[in-house]
Design a protein around this motif. Structure first.
Motif, short mmCIF file in Angstrom:
data_model
loop_
_atom_site.label_atom_id
_atom_site.label_comp_id
_atom_site.label_asym_id
_atom_site.label_seq_id
_atom_site.Cartn_x
_atom_site.Cartn_y
_atom_site.Cartn_z
N UNK A 167 0.82 -1.22 0.00
CA UNK A 167 0.00 0.00 0.00
C UNK A 167 0.86 1.27 0.00
N UNK A 168 0.33 2.30 -0.64
CA UNK A 168 1.05 3.57 -0.81
C UNK A 168 1.53 4.15 0.52
N UNK A 169 0.68 4.10 1.55
CA UNK A 169 1.08 4.68 2.83
C UNK A 169 2.27 3.91 3.45
N UNK A 170 2.33 2.61 3.21
CA UNK A 170 3.46 1.82 3.70
C UNK A 170 4.73 2.15 2.92
N UNK A 171 4.60 2.35 1.61
CA UNK A 171 5.76 2.74 0.80
C UNK A 171 6.29 4.11 1.20
N UNK A 172 5.39 5.02 1.51
CA UNK A 172 5.81 6.35 1.96
C UNK A 172 6.57 6.23 3.27
#
Length: 166
Positions: free
Chosen positions: A126-131
């Motif tokens: 998920x994008x928030x985890x990548x951020x």
């Protein structure tokens, strides 16, 4: 903090190194198969594409590659007609590296593949985890760079890393 035993599979620097090596292996196989490029050669092309000219020493600093690796990659890319060398007017010894027209064309083909590989590797996260992961990598990088800058203690002749390493 309670003393703990070193277990390599739980040692985060080791796990980070293994993950990095695996990702590099995936990328290396793709770039070699598709474009006949090594990882070092691709890194040079990508870094040079982002500049108006850069020295081999500056590439080494940016990529953390050693001088020999940078030099060999630059020689190979120059022989393939992908890099151009020009004297560095700032020091007269080093040379600015730029991409030739063929190098720029290759970069335009490789860059989308690099982004596709990134998507294949990280697309399920998920994008928030990548951020958060990117932020954590930045913190790890900053801390490692700070540890490398620790100077030798002039009083003892030893490095002052004990306190920093906990």
């Amino acid at each position: 903090m309670k003393d703990r035993l070193l277990r390599l599979d739980n040692f985060l620097p080791y796990r980070l190194s293994i993950a990095s090596n695996l990702v590099s292996d995936v990328i290396s196989a793709a770039y070699s198969r598709l474009f006949g490029l090594s990882i070092a050669e691709w890194r040079l092309i990508a870094v040079i594409a982002e500049t108006d000219g850069i020295t081999q020493q500056e590439i080494g600093v940016r990529t953390r590659m050693d001088k020999v690796t940078v030099s060999r990659a630059a020689i190979a890319l120059t022989r393939r007609g992908l890099l151009l060398r020009a004297p560095n007017p700032r020091d007269g010894r080093s040379q600015f590296l730029t991409l030739s027209d063929a190098g720029e064309e290759l970069y335009r083909h490789v860059a989308p593949q690099a982004l596709a590989l990134e998507q294949a590797l990280f697309g399920a996260i998920p994008e928030h985890e990548l951020t958060r992961f990117a932020e954590t990598l930045s913190r790890i990088t900053d801390t490692a760079e700070a540890l490398l800058r620790i100077k030798t203690n002039p009083d003892t002749g030893t490095e002052d890393t004990d306190e920093a390493l906990g």
